[in-house]
Design a protein around this motif. Structure first.
Motif, PDB file in Angstrom:
ATOM      1  N   LYS A 610      -2.681   6.597   5.293  1.00  0.00           N
ATOM      2  CA  LYS A 610      -4.004   7.081   4.902  1.00  0.00           C
ATOM      3  C   LYS A 610      -4.448   6.603   3.532  1.00  0.00           C
ATOM      4  O   LYS A 610      -5.646   6.440   3.290  1.00  0.00           O
ATOM      5  CB  LYS A 610      -4.027   8.611   4.953  1.00  0.00           C
ATOM      6  N   THR A 611      -3.499   6.411   2.588  1.00  0.00           N
ATOM      7  CA  THR A 611      -3.870   5.966   1.247  1.00  0.00           C
ATOM      8  C   THR A 611      -2.884   4.916   0.764  1.00  0.00           C
ATOM      9  O   THR A 611      -1.750   5.253   0.430  1.00  0.00           O
ATOM     10  CB  THR A 611      -3.875   7.143   0.252  1.00  0.00           C
ATOM     11  N   PRO A 612      -3.272   3.645   0.741  1.00  0.00           N
ATOM     12  CA  PRO A 612      -4.517   3.103   1.264  1.00  0.00           C
ATOM     13  C   PRO A 612      -4.538   3.180   2.794  1.00  0.00           C
ATOM     14  O   PRO A 612      -3.511   3.414   3.433  1.00  0.00           O
ATOM     15  CB  PRO A 612      -4.500   1.653   0.788  1.00  0.00           C
ATOM     16  N   TYR A 625      -3.767  -5.343  12.256  1.00  0.00           N
ATOM     17  CA  TYR A 625      -3.762  -4.230  11.308  1.00  0.00           C
ATOM     18  C   TYR A 625      -4.892  -4.444  10.309  1.00  0.00           C
ATOM     19  O   TYR A 625      -5.178  -5.576   9.908  1.00  0.00           O
ATOM     20  CB  TYR A 625      -2.413  -4.133  10.594  1.00  0.00           C
ATOM     21  N   MET A 626      -5.538  -3.339   9.938  1.00  0.00           N
ATOM     22  CA  MET A 626      -6.609  -3.395   8.948  1.00  0.00           C
ATOM     23  C   MET A 626      -6.181  -2.556   7.754  1.00  0.00           C
ATOM     24  O   MET A 626      -5.761  -1.405   7.906  1.00  0.00           O
ATOM     25  CB  MET A 626      -7.914  -2.859   9.538  1.00  0.00           C
ATOM     26  N   LEU A 627      -6.292  -3.138   6.568  1.00  0.00           N
ATOM     27  CA  LEU A 627      -5.904  -2.450   5.336  1.00  0.00           C
ATOM     28  C   LEU A 627      -7.084  -2.404   4.381  1.00  0.00           C
ATOM     29  O   LEU A 627      -7.813  -3.389   4.221  1.00  0.00           O
ATOM     30  CB  LEU A 627      -4.740  -3.176   4.654  1.00  0.00           C
ATOM     31  N   MET A 628      -7.269  -1.265   3.713  1.00  0.00           N
ATOM     32  CA  MET A 628      -8.332  -1.169   2.704  1.00  0.00           C
ATOM     33  C   MET A 628      -8.061   0.018   1.798  1.00  0.00           C
ATOM     34  O   MET A 628      -7.393   0.992   2.171  1.00  0.00           O
ATOM     35  CB  MET A 628      -9.701  -1.013   3.358  1.00  0.00           C
ATOM     36  N   ALA A 636      -6.630  -2.810  -6.795  1.00  0.00           N
ATOM     37  CA  ALA A 636      -5.760  -3.672  -5.986  1.00  0.00           C
ATOM     38  C   ALA A 636      -4.368  -3.088  -5.812  1.00  0.00           C
ATOM     39  O   ALA A 636      -3.363  -3.701  -6.175  1.00  0.00           O
ATOM     40  CB  ALA A 636      -5.681  -5.068  -6.597  1.00  0.00           C
ATOM     41  N   PRO A 637      -4.258  -1.879  -5.243  1.00  0.00           N
ATOM     42  CA  PRO A 637      -2.921  -1.367  -4.932  1.00  0.00           C
ATOM     43  C   PRO A 637      -2.288  -2.231  -3.854  1.00  0.00           C
ATOM     44  O   PRO A 637      -2.971  -2.974  -3.156  1.00  0.00           O
ATOM     45  CB  PRO A 637      -3.203   0.043  -4.419  1.00  0.00           C
ATOM     46  N   SER A 638      -1.020  -2.119  -3.704  1.00  0.00           N
ATOM     47  CA  SER A 638      -0.344  -2.898  -2.670  1.00  0.00           C
ATOM     48  C   SER A 638       0.165  -1.966  -1.587  1.00  0.00           C
ATOM     49  O   SER A 638       0.369  -0.771  -1.801  1.00  0.00           O
ATOM     50  CB  SER A 638       0.826  -3.692  -3.259  1.00  0.00           C
TER      51      SER A 638
END
Length: 690
Positions: A610-612, A625-628, A636-638
């Motif tokens: 959930k986070t990110p 997979y979608m990451l945001m 810009a967390p990883s």
């Protein structure tokens, strides 16, 4: 072509849209307040009076819905706090209106006594009345409140305030109804016997492919050359190919400029060729949702001069808005449209009444959906343009099938093409209350289908939502657009989907208007900041809106709109275009085009983080997979993504000003890959996409 249209009713709890448009219809506002998913709650008794009855009936305050443009609910009437004042909003269209409380499946209510707390204020000339609607639809008055006492509990008869019992118990209750002029007691308590309802199940999410979430709102002149009727504009068509769907704002005037004579190719007022536009869209796999809106001049002229407006209720002046027969003319033009563009070729052609320059054509198979008007909850236009949910359901009953085939031949969409789906008008105020009124009118006047579900005269539930900084806090003055996550967009979607599950047989839910301005003077702007321009923020938030609705279970999305209404202007919704004036894609359109190109067939499966945000999509046994990130978008967390045994990760990032996403291939470490995540969604696969 269109005059300025304002929403100037003073509504402190609402968001008022004021849009100036030279070439498009007025956009609608978000009347924002947090919708609550339905859950059964009990009310504990805290009465200190010497009063002994079998039991206090639990009332779920969230179940009440009001047939007016209210901004808050009736929670304070049932919160065990007698001195809390009920404030349902200001600037309401109807001075006298009803609120409904439906009994749920399995629930049994018998009322033998009623108590109401009479605090300050009185209005004997405008009493509040409580009714019970019984299983046979008989409506009984069971209590009247005038406010004639002071700081004491009163019973259902103002002439006998100290007596709480009814003359006889009332059972078999289908609905409780409160009719009010705005005068409420501080608290209402019902006593008697009670059997709780069968518990509702939670709605099951039915994912739709991502390509369903990339639609746009547009007009016929966005396809054709104004100087060449029927001639498609190649540059304009290239821009429209950026999207998978078009919601076509279609004015009734163009179809029936003269009463009783219909035109499609060419139309009245502009000589547009709908045949040509729709055929091109089908050939290019672009789903068209025609939205039949406004009223023609010959109908508008029936209104007094002071009340003439082309967005009035679609009926001749003086008719009853609660009677389906009042909408026969609109239902007739819907029949003509469905006969031409639907899929049924076996139509009685003697029913088709065309303008002399139109060729008779039937069953072209170009259109699958037809929307019955736009934003029928137009509170900002006054009562002449506002329909309650029950009135709009009556309108739809005519539009759908001629009120179950009682209005004669040639009336209603389904009587021309049974396969064409009717989409209810998108709601300006994203409130499930309105739709629940529609459903209950249908239950009363149309009954049930063979499977036991309500015979609703529409096939798609539809609402509008523009995310802004007042969406989650209705008392706040709107100043800017915000990300879809910060606007509680998912909560609105969840409420509509759960409402559909509980009351409408899991009818699909669409969102046909959403969007952001790029002008920084607009209170619906996509703000520049965090090293992002307004255009880049708009692109991020538009794509994230699509992904959010896919995650929630919404079935289709259309954005407002193809081009700016008023380029450069700071008015709300004046600069919401996704294509610029040179017919080039803005970054938002780039992002939608690129995502559909690679991943349009994929459907949401699950959220794995959930986070990110990390979402998992599937199509034909393949996974993406979608990451945001949704907060601190420039940080810009990883995130470390586990791809199983895959030796490589293929990472795709949307790119402004390009036809294709940026693409990099990286070697994994035992199937895991660390990826920088920002506010721009990225897509990760274990294979190269072509």
């Amino acid at each position: 072509m269109f005059g300025a249209k304002n929403r100037d009713i003073a509504l402190p709890m609402a968001i008022i849209k004021k849009t100036f448009s030279e070439r498009a219809m007025m956009k609608t506002s978000v009347f924002t307040f947090l919708l609550v998913l339905y859950c059964l709650t009990g009310c504990s008794q805290n009465d200190t009076h010497d009063y002994h009855q079998p039991g206090k009936i639990p009332i779920d305050a969230k179940r009440w819905y009001q047939l007016n443009n209210t901004s808050t609910g009736l929670d304070e009437l049932f919160n065990n706090k007698a001195y809390d004042k009920i404030k349902t909003g200001y600037g309401m269209i109807l001075k006298n209106y009803d609120a409904y409380y439906p009994a749920l499946p399995g629930e049994k209510i018998t009322i033998d006594s009623i108590k109401m707390f009479d605090g300050e204020g009185a209005d004997a000339e405008h009493p509040m009345t409580i009714y019970a609607i019984l299983d046979d639809w008989k409506k009984l008055s069971i209590a009247v409140f005038t406010g004639s006492r002071y700081n004491e509990w009163v019973g259902p008869d103002p002439a006998k305030p100290g007596i709480y019992t009814l003359n006889k118990p009332i059972s078999g209750i289908r609905y409780l109804v409160i009719n009010t002029w705005g005068n409420f007691p501080g608290e209402i308590e019902f006593y008697g016997s009670y059997t709780p309802p069968a518990p509702f199940t939670k709605a099951t999410i039915k994912p739709a492919p991502l390509k369903n979430f990339f639609g746009i709102n547009a007009f016929e002149w966005d396809f054709e050359k104004p100087t060449e009727p029927g001639g498609l504009d190649p540059a304009a068509l290239a821009a429209i190919k950026s999207f998978t769907g078009v919601r076509h704002y279609m004015d009734w005037e163009k179809l029936e400029g003269t009463e009783g004579r219909y035109a499609f190719n060419p139309t009245y007022n502009g000589n547009w060729s709908y045949d040509t536009i729709y055929a091109w869209c089908k050939a290019n796999k672009i789903e068209v949702l025609p939205c039949l809106k406004t009223i023609p001049k010959w109908m508008m002229d029936s209104y007094p001069a002071a009340d003439q407006n082309n967005e009035n209720i679609p009926m001749i002046y003086g008719r009853n808005p609660a009677d389906p027969s009042s909408y026969k003319e609109q239902a007739m033009v819907a029949f003509q449209f469905a006969a031409r563009y639907g899929s049924n070729k076996k139509i009685d052609r003697t029913l088709l009444k065309l303008k002399s320059d139109n060729e008779l054509r039937v069953g072209l198979g170009l259109i699958n959906y037809l929307e019955c008007d736009n934003e029928r909850d137009k509170w900002w236009k006054g009562r002449k343009a506002y329909q309650t949910g029950r009135e709009y359901a009556a309108n739809l009953s005519a539009f759908y099938d001629g009120n179950k085939n009682t209005m004669g031949p040639g009336v209603g969409v389904k009587n021309a093409d049974p396969s064409m789906k009717v989409v209810m008008a998108g709601l300006a105020n994203p409130s499930t209350d309105y739709v629940r009124g529609m459903i209950d009118w249908s239950r009363e006047h149309r009954g049930s289908k063979p499977d036991g579900s309500v015979d609703c005269p529409w096939d798609i539930i539809n609402y509008h939502l523009y995310a802004n900084d007042a969406s989650a806090d209705p008392s706040k003055k709107q100043t800017t657009g915000v990300s879809p996550e910060d606007a509680m967009t998912d909560k609105f979607a969840d409420a509509f989907i759960q409402m559909s599950h509980q009351y409408a047989g899991d009818m699909p839910v669409w969102v046909t208007e959403a969007g952001y301005d790029i002008n920084q003077n607009s209170i619906q702007k996509a703000p520049a900041g965090n090293n992002r321009t307004a255009l880049e923020t708009q692109a991020d938030w538009i794509l994230r809106t699509s992904l959010l609705y896919a995650r929630c279970g919404i079935q289709k999305v259309f954005y407002y709109e193809l081009y700016d209404d008023n380029p450069g202007k700071g008015d709300r919704y004046a600069t919401s275009g996704l294509i610029d004036e040179n017919k080039k894609r803005r970054p938002a359109a780039d992002f939608l085009f690129q995502t559909n190109k690679l991943f349009g067939e994929y459907t949401y499966k699950e959220t794995i983080n959930k986070t990110p945000v990390a979402d998992h999509y599937t199509f034909k046994n393949t996974d993406i997979y979608m990451l945001m990130a949704t907060a601190g978008e420039n940080d810009a967390p990883s995130y470390t993504l586990d791809l199983g045994n895959a030796p490589y990760a293929y990472i795709y990032r949307p790119m402004a000003g390009a036809d294709n996403m940026e693409f990099v291939k990286k070697k994994t470490e035992n199937g895991k890959i660390e990826i920088a995540v920002t506010g721009t969604p990225v897509f990760v696969t274990t294979f190269e996409c072509k």
